[in-house]
Design an enzyme around this catalytic site. Structure first.
Site, short mmCIF file in Angstrom:
data_model
loop_
_atom_site.label_atom_id
_atom_site.label_comp_id
_atom_site.label_asym_id
_atom_site.label_seq_id
_atom_site.Cartn_x
_atom_site.Cartn_y
_atom_site.Cartn_z
N VAL A 621 25.90 -25.10 81.08
CA VAL A 621 25.81 -24.06 82.09
C VAL A 621 24.37 -23.66 82.34
CG1 VAL A 621 28.11 -23.15 81.59
CG2 VAL A 621 26.13 -22.21 80.38
N ASP A 622 23.44 -24.25 81.61
CA ASP A 622 22.03 -23.97 81.83
C ASP A 622 21.40 -25.19 82.49
OD1 ASP A 622 21.87 -25.83 79.83
OD2 ASP A 622 21.09 -24.46 78.32
N ASP A 623 20.09 -25.24 82.53
CA ASP A 623 19.38 -26.32 83.18
C ASP A 623 19.06 -27.45 82.20
OD1 ASP A 623 19.41 -25.12 85.67
OD2 ASP A 623 17.62 -23.95 85.24
#
Length: 752
Positions: A621-623
């Site tokens: 869900v992050d980069d």
């Protein structure tokens, strides 16, 4: 000062080697009775499908088991297909996405954990009495000195002070001693510890536990002789030769902190890690063959050492193994006074070396993993808890038996190679296969040729390889016997149901359970995983948590969500192999993992839980992009792209990839006046390959005259992901963009 080595007396000779070892050698297991009160759920009936649906009896659970207790009832499925089929391994093929695949009666009856009831019993104790549960297991290892009053001390809540995790603090041990010496002591000295299969057909070797111990001691003595001491860092940049686990164990034997760097990283990436941890020595080899290709590792190391010196960190010794099948010694570039041939010096040292005793909380290794800021994070694992947890997860998740031949296809440059090529298997006295080459060389049947050659019974690999072999065709599998296979495993990313079914139906012939494991570099060991003899599996689901692991799914505000849901996956309370910090940056450790949802460890992954309580991982869900199980920070790739003189700006997102799981999709804005061209595209890809490594090369370069940004200048990656995935009807509101017309421009250039 650490205590000197004396004749050790094993606290328990059972260790983890016996297939019948109880979880506790000192206390009876905690029994579940009808007197335990249900909150919310009432009494459940554990039903375990073994050709007929026979009841296991009435059990009750506490609230912390509310999403696990439902596993025996299995009254509904997940996804679009409403019906469920109970499938017995070895009798019927799994063909539907919601099929429930159960172990055979014979498999379960001989498994370490043979039913949902037994799992619930052990799991309950592990979360209600973690000190007793893990303390009993830890007592089965050799400790020079037992830990203090507390088995565990922790604070995961940043609001209550510094995040801190400690397990078995004050306990004095050595993981190399537990991996090797103890196996020799209990009679495993002549058992093969490592089988090695080279890149080329017919090139192989093996080491018994006694032989491996001798080679580890020789290298340990050499390292001591060149000044490596307890707590010093050692960089290991080696391919999958036996010298790689030998080097890891030699460092652990003398209390040095190894940092293995995947031998696919570029010189710049290697230099970055050298500068960060300041090693006393670098261990490498001159070259390696990967399929038909020769890769000059020593050239990469040479360039990295020049760059690190320019950045203020010099390394005086580079110990180089001559891998003669890839490159002759006389053709290897050499720096006199710094470079030393491994074969010229190490075999001359004594084959015995006293273990350096360390505290359970002393660092064991650093492993750098990608982060969203662009700078790799030095994940630090300590000794005692990691030792106990990796050994235990290996035993139960693979249902390991002393007769098994185990093969994990992972490289030791990643956490899987640490926990489940080296430490976990050897702590259990396993015979482990190390493979140097490419899994499709000289053809797509190589894996199954190796399985038949060594009679591999446990095969652990990545969904990327499974999908790759699927594309090659089942005929490359079925022409080999594979009768030795007993358990299959999946690691690195969620495995899609179609690949799961092919792995199960074709590779395992519908008789081998699949341990579809979810875990991370940071967790050190399996967190959510099937126990292959205990319950039915759903293709693509990691199923239920391992002992002592308490997963929760939270919403954006950090509120725990009950029942069937999707959200952010967090863990409450620590487990023994949790990483303790990020090397030299504890503030980043807290900010990245503990501040997003105070009181929890935030995994960074999305997760769904279905009506039956099964957990389904949905990705990052992050980069950070998960490419073939390798986590790559988007910021790292963007930084490499914009270093190109003709690139003005870049934005990178992950997209679904048929083989890799996720692919790297780069939007690139060029310097004004520079035309788009195929030559420039190739040049940009080469830049990323050079600065990071081939595995980080973009799969797609999307020319972008501009990027969708808010008025404050923030790039709207949500929109870029939709464009990259061709989900153009899901772009949402773009009116708030500074220049909404950019979106249409990007869409028009999508296929150019």
């Amino acid at each position: 000062m650490m205590q000197s080595l004396s004749s050790p007396h094993c606290i328990s000779r059972t260790l983890l080697y016996s297939s019948n070892t109880s979880i506790s050698t000192q206390q009876p297991r905690h029994k579940i009775t009808k007197n335990h009160h249900f909150r919310d759920l009432g009494t459940i009936y554990c039903r375990f499908f073994e050709k007929g649906r026979r009841k296991m009896g009435n059990l009750t659970t506490e609230n912390h088991l509310r999403h696990i207790q439902s596993l025996p009832t299995l009254n509904s499925g997940a996804g679009k297909i409403p019906r469920l089929n109970a499938v017995i391994l070895g009798e019927t093929l799994a063909s539907e996405e919601n099929d429930l695949v159960f172990p055979s009666d014979d498999f379960s009856s001989n498994a370490h954990v043979s039913s949902p009831a037994e799992y619930l019993e052990m799991y309950k104790r592990s979360v209600e009495d973690p000190a007793g549960f893990w303390g009993d297991i830890a007592s089965e290892f050799y400790w020079k000195q037992k830990w203090g009053d507390k088995v565990c001390s922790e604070n995961l809540d940043v609001r209550k002070g510094t995040v801190n995790i400690e397990w078995f603090k004050g306990g004095i041990t050595n993981i190399c001693y537990n991996c090797l010496d103890r196996n020799v002591e209990i009679g495993n000295g002549d058992k093969v510890a490592l089988y090695w299969e080279g890149n080329d057909l017919g090139c192989d070797d093996s080491l018994t536990y006694s032989q491996l111990l001798e080679k580890v001691c020789q290298l340990a003595n050499y390292l001591k002789d060149v000044g490596v001491k307890k707590g010093d860092a050692v960089i290991i940049y080696l391919p999958m030769l036996m010298e790689l686990p030998i080097a890891m164990l030699a460092c652990a034997r003398i209390g040095a902190v190894h940092s293995v760097v995947f031998a696919g990283f570029s010189a710049e990436s290697l230099a970055q890690r050298i500068v960060d941890c300041k090693p006393k020595i670098v261990l490498t080899c001159n070259a390696v063959k990967r399929g038909a290709k020769v890769i000059g590792l020593k050239d990469i190391v040479d360039a990295a050492l020049v760059e690190s010196t320019n950045n203020g960190v010099s390394v005086d010794v580079c110990l180089t193994y001559a891998n003669q099948t890839a490159l002759k010694r006389e053709n290897t570039k050499w720096t006199e006074g710094r470079d030393i041939w491994w074969q010229d010096v190490v075999p001359k040292y004594p084959s015995t070396c006293d273990a350096v005793w360390v505290d359970a909380e002393d660092p064991l290794f650093l492993l750098y993993t990608s982060g969203s800021t662009g700078k790799p994070k030095g994940v630090m694992h300590t000794t005692g808890g990691y030792m106990v947890y990796t050994a235990t997860t290996f035993k139960y998740a693979f249902d390991y038996k002393p007769s098994d031949i185990y093969w994990c296809t992972a490289d030791c440059g990643w956490i899987t190679g640490h926990s489940y090529v080296t430490y976990g298997p050897l702590l259990n006295g396993a015979s482990c296969l190390v493979f140097e080459g490419a899994p499709t060389y000289p053809d797509a049947g190589r894996c199954w040729d190796i399985v038949d050659k060594y009679k591999v019974s446990i095969f652990y690999t990545a969904p990327t390889l499974v999908r790759s072999l699927m594309r090659e065709g089942s005929e490359h599998v079925t022409r080999y016997s594979r009768k030795s296979l007993r358990v299959l495993g999946s690691v690195g990313e969620p495995i899609n149901p179609s690949a799961w079914r092919w792995f199960f139906n074709v590779v395992g012939e519908s008789r081998c359970p699949i341990s579809d494991t979810w875990w991370q570099t940071e967790t050190g060991g399996f967190m959510i995983t099937p126990l292959p003899g205990a319950w039915g599996q759903k293709p693509g689901s990691a199923t239920f948590p391992f002992f002592g692991v308490q997963p929760v799914i939270v919403d954006e505000k950090g509120n725990e969500i009950e029942g069937e849901c999707s959200g952010y996956l967090c863990i409450k309370q620590s487990w023994p192999s949790a990483f303790r910090t990020l090397f030299g940056d504890h503030e980043r450790y807290e900010t990245t993992y503990f501040k997003p949802f105070p009181g929890y460890y935030f995994t960074g992954d999305g997760c769904s839980r279905d009506k039956d309580g099964y957990y389904w991982l949905t990705g990052r869900v992050d980069d950070v992009i998960n490419v073939s199980g390798h986590r790559i920070g988007t910021a790292e790739v963007e930084s490499a792209l914009v270093s190109h003189p003709q690139c003005a700006e870049a934005a990178v997102v992950g997209v679904e990839h048929e083989v890799k799981g996720q692919g790297i999709y780069a939007f690139v804005t060029l310097v004004e006046g520079v035309p788009y061209s195929e030559e420039l595209r190739k040049s940009l890809v080469v830049t990323v390959r050079t600065q990071i490594g081939a595995f980080a090369a973009p799969d797609k370069i999307h020319w972008a005259p501009g990027l969708p940004k808010t008025r404050s200048g923030k790039i709207m990656r949500r929109i870029l992901r939709k464009i990259a995935s061709r989900q153009l009807d899901e772009l949402g509101d773009i009116s708030t963009l500074a220049e909404p017309a950019v979106v249409d421009q990007l869409i028009s250039l999508a296929d150019k």
